[in-house]
Design a protein around this motif. Structure first.
Motif, short mmCIF file in Angstrom:
data_model
loop_
_atom_site.label_atom_id
_atom_site.label_comp_id
_atom_site.label_asym_id
_atom_site.label_seq_id
_atom_site.Cartn_x
_atom_site.Cartn_y
_atom_site.Cartn_z
N ILE A 27 0.85 -1.18 0.00
CA ILE A 27 0.00 0.00 0.00
C ILE A 27 0.89 1.23 0.00
N ASP A 28 0.72 2.08 -1.01
CA ASP A 28 1.41 3.38 -1.04
C ASP A 28 0.54 4.41 -0.31
N LEU A 29 1.04 4.92 0.81
CA LEU A 29 0.36 5.99 1.53
C LEU A 29 0.92 7.31 1.01
N GLN A 30 0.05 8.17 0.49
CA GLN A 30 0.51 9.36 -0.23
C GLN A 30 -0.03 10.65 0.38
N PHE A 31 0.78 11.70 0.28
CA PHE A 31 0.41 13.06 0.68
C PHE A 31 1.27 14.00 -0.15
N THR A 32 1.09 15.31 -0.02
CA THR A 32 1.89 16.25 -0.81
C THR A 32 2.61 17.24 0.09
N ASP A 33 3.73 17.74 -0.44
CA ASP A 33 4.39 18.86 0.23
C ASP A 33 3.72 20.15 -0.22
N TRP A 57 4.09 7.00 11.28
CA TRP A 57 4.93 8.13 11.66
C TRP A 57 5.99 8.41 10.59
N PHE A 58 6.33 9.71 10.43
CA PHE A 58 7.40 10.11 9.52
C PHE A 58 8.01 11.42 10.01
N ASP A 59 9.15 11.76 9.44
CA ASP A 59 9.88 12.95 9.82
C ASP A 59 9.47 14.11 8.92
N GLY A 60 8.65 15.00 9.43
CA GLY A 60 8.15 16.11 8.64
C GLY A 60 9.20 17.13 8.27
N SER A 61 10.33 17.17 9.00
CA SER A 61 11.36 18.16 8.70
C SER A 61 12.07 17.87 7.38
N ALA A 62 11.90 16.64 6.87
CA ALA A 62 12.55 16.27 5.61
C ALA A 62 11.69 16.58 4.40
N VAL A 63 10.47 17.12 4.62
CA VAL A 63 9.54 17.39 3.54
C VAL A 63 9.46 18.89 3.29
N GLU A 64 9.53 19.28 2.01
CA GLU A 64 9.54 20.69 1.61
C GLU A 64 8.37 21.45 2.23
N SER A 72 9.25 18.13 14.11
CA SER A 72 9.28 17.26 12.93
C SER A 72 8.38 16.04 13.02
N ASP A 73 8.12 15.51 14.21
CA ASP A 73 7.36 14.27 14.31
C ASP A 73 5.91 14.49 13.93
N MET A 74 5.41 13.68 13.02
CA MET A 74 4.00 13.72 12.64
C MET A 74 3.63 12.37 12.03
N TYR A 75 2.33 12.18 11.81
CA TYR A 75 1.93 10.88 11.29
C TYR A 75 0.82 11.01 10.25
N VAL A 105 -2.52 14.48 7.35
CA VAL A 105 -1.34 14.56 8.20
C VAL A 105 -1.73 15.12 9.57
N TYR A 106 -1.23 14.46 10.62
CA TYR A 106 -1.54 14.86 12.00
C TYR A 106 -0.26 15.07 12.80
N THR A 107 -0.39 15.87 13.85
CA THR A 107 0.71 16.12 14.78
C THR A 107 0.64 15.09 15.91
N PRO A 108 1.71 14.98 16.72
CA PRO A 108 1.72 13.97 17.79
C PRO A 108 0.58 14.10 18.80
N ASN A 109 0.03 15.29 18.94
CA ASN A 109 -1.07 15.45 19.89
C ASN A 109 -2.44 15.15 19.29
N GLY A 110 -2.43 14.57 18.08
CA GLY A 110 -3.68 14.13 17.47
C GLY A 110 -4.45 15.21 16.73
N GLN A 111 -3.82 16.37 16.48
CA GLN A 111 -4.49 17.46 15.78
C GLN A 111 -4.09 17.47 14.31
N PRO A 112 -5.01 17.87 13.42
CA PRO A 112 -4.63 18.02 12.01
C PRO A 112 -3.46 18.98 11.87
N PHE A 113 -2.47 18.61 11.06
CA PHE A 113 -1.28 19.43 10.88
C PHE A 113 -1.61 20.65 10.04
N ALA A 114 -1.26 21.84 10.54
CA ALA A 114 -1.60 23.10 9.86
C ALA A 114 -0.91 23.24 8.52
N GLY A 115 0.18 22.49 8.30
CA GLY A 115 0.91 22.60 7.04
C GLY A 115 0.52 21.58 6.00
#
Length: 452
Positions: A27-33, A57-64, A72-75, A105-115
């Motif tokens: 399964i390819d899990l996809q999102f965009t920068d 989980w993935f490292d958000g600091s590596a994404v444009e 950086s931590d998000m999921y 994309v979500y942050t570690p506290n379970g909130q939708p990531f603003a970016g």
């Protein structure tokens, strides 16, 4: 809006049956920068159940344009309504098939990531829903086919046909494979045809709500590039790859549907052009804020080569019914048109991040409705020949730098994207412009090298 738990459960039952029945192993899990580039995390199909409850989980600091090191931590949370088997990868019995799921994309506290660009469009759709509206779009996606990748020498168009000419050979096979593949994935291409430029083609999508359509545009761009490569061709969505040929646009037809009745809120036969008061205000909003949102709709240095060349690309901030040089059109319709009155934006190009593009178009239109903006007179004369001084017509930005200056001062753009995406987009594009300014172009060498 995200699926409810009951909707997710319904989708899950269907998805796991398909995984089993169709020998899906990956399964390819996809999102965009922020720029709209697709990012992929591949998991084994056996791990999907865990991904649905715990995220991936993935490292958000590596994404444009996503996050700095300290945040950086998000999921990823898979949206099962977007599950689809990838047709162009085929079925290899020994390794199984691959499916894709688009994610929020979500942050570690379970909130939708603003970016998260997809999240920005979700929020915009929710604002429209609070007004009883659903935003529906149907883009026209243009691209070029070349006979070889650019590293093999000068770009050579795949054919020398023109507008609506019958395609033959490889181009016909590519377009047929693309539309068949997208149909398998639940995306309807109502028509496809050859465009004006040699080697240029267009896919016309059936209307969908804007979030699903943005998902579809991402999928279509992957399908076009991959299938073209499989057939020995090179496809590009670069807005203006050739100086002496038309650019590629992504005109967006727009409707507002009533959430309760599903009626077209843009249609009113009693008004001029059949455009309702809400439709007029929506159009006025997009005109008023056109320069401010241009950087999102046409986001590359190269985008302004297309706009400034004319050739049915808009230059002036005007609207019309018949004039294809206008920025916004209200196309004339036959009485039995099943979808009714619509507004066509001719500014966007296929390099844009579709989530952000639809977000700013929607916000600008809704601002017009909220502020009850008045619609200026239509401009039906030939805009490419009219004197700008005589008519005092406002033009679109002529460069990415000018567009970014307008964007930076826009409260509509800031509100639409949210502060995080607004700042990251601006930062990334300012860097792109600075990189461009440092490059000595072939034009400069040809023009200046031997005479100075």
């Amino acid at each position: 809006m995200p699926d409810t738990s009951s909707q997710q459960a319904h989708h899950a039952d269907d998805v796991f049956k398909r995984i089993s029945n169709q020998n899906i192993r990956s399964i390819d899990l996809q999102f965009t920068d922020v720029a709209g580039m697709v990012k992929t995390v591949t998991i084994d199909a056996d791990h999907l159940a865990d991904a649905l409850t715990e995220g991936v989980w993935f490292d958000g600091s590596a994404v444009e344009g996503f996050a700095r090191i300290a945040e950086s931590d998000m999921y990823l949370m898979p949206d099962l309504s977007t599950f689809a088997v990838i047709p162009w990868e085929g079925h290899h019995p020994e390794i199984g098939r691959t499916a894709r799921i688009l994610c929020d994309v979500y942050t570690p506290n379970g909130q939708p990531f603003a970016g998260d660009p997809r999240g920005a469009l979700r929020r915009a759709m929710e604002q429209a829903a609070e007004m009883g509206l659903s935003y529906v779009v149907a883009p026209e996606l243009e691209f070029y086919l070349f006979s070889a990748p650019p590293e093999q020498g000068e770009l050579e168009q795949d054919d020398h046909a023109s507008y609506f000419d019958a395609s033959d050979g490889v181009a016909r096979v590519i377009r047929k494979r693309i539309t068949d593949a997208l149909r398998e994935m639940g995306i309807v291409v109502e028509s496809s045809h050859h465009e004006v430029g040699s080697g240029q083609h267009e896919l016309d999508f059936a209307p969908m709500d804007a979030l699903r359509m943005a998902d579809a545009i991402l999928t279509a761009r992957m399908a076009v590039r991959t299938i073209a490569r499989q057939e020995g061709r090179f496809a590009t969505f670069m807005p203006k790859p050739l100086s002496d040929a038309p650019g590629s646009g992504m005109h967006v037809h727009q409707w507002m549907r009533d959430l309760e009745s599903d009626e077209n809120r843009f249609a009113d036969a009693r008004e001029d052009y059949g455009l309702s008061r809400d439709g007029q205000a929506f159009l006025a909003g997009q005109l008023t804020h056109a320069r401010e949102i241009c950087a999102v709709l046409t986001p590359l240095v190269n985008s302004y080569r297309r706009l400034m060349s004319g050739l049915e690309a808009p230059i002036y901030v005007t609207w019309a019914q018949l004039n294809r040089g206008a920025l916004l059109r209200v196309p004339r319709l036959s009485d039995d048109n099943r979808l009714g009155t619509r507004i066509e934006s001719r500014c966007p190009d296929p390099s844009c991040n579709p989530y952000l593009a639809f977000t700013v178009l929607l916000h600008a239109g809704l601002r017009g409705i909220r502020d009850t903006l008045a619609l200026p007179p239509a401009a039906e004369e030939e805009l490419y020949e009219v004197s700008n001084r005589r008519r005092h017509l406002t033009t679109l930005p002529t460069s990415l730098q000018e567009a970014l200056d307008e964007f930076e001062g826009s409260d509509v753009a800031r509100e639409a994207l949210g502060l995080h995406l607004f700042e990251r987009f601006l930062e990334a594009k300012r860097l792109e412009w600075r990189d461009y300014l440092l490059v000595v172009s072939p034009w400069e060498l040809e023009r200046y090298l031997t005479i100075y």
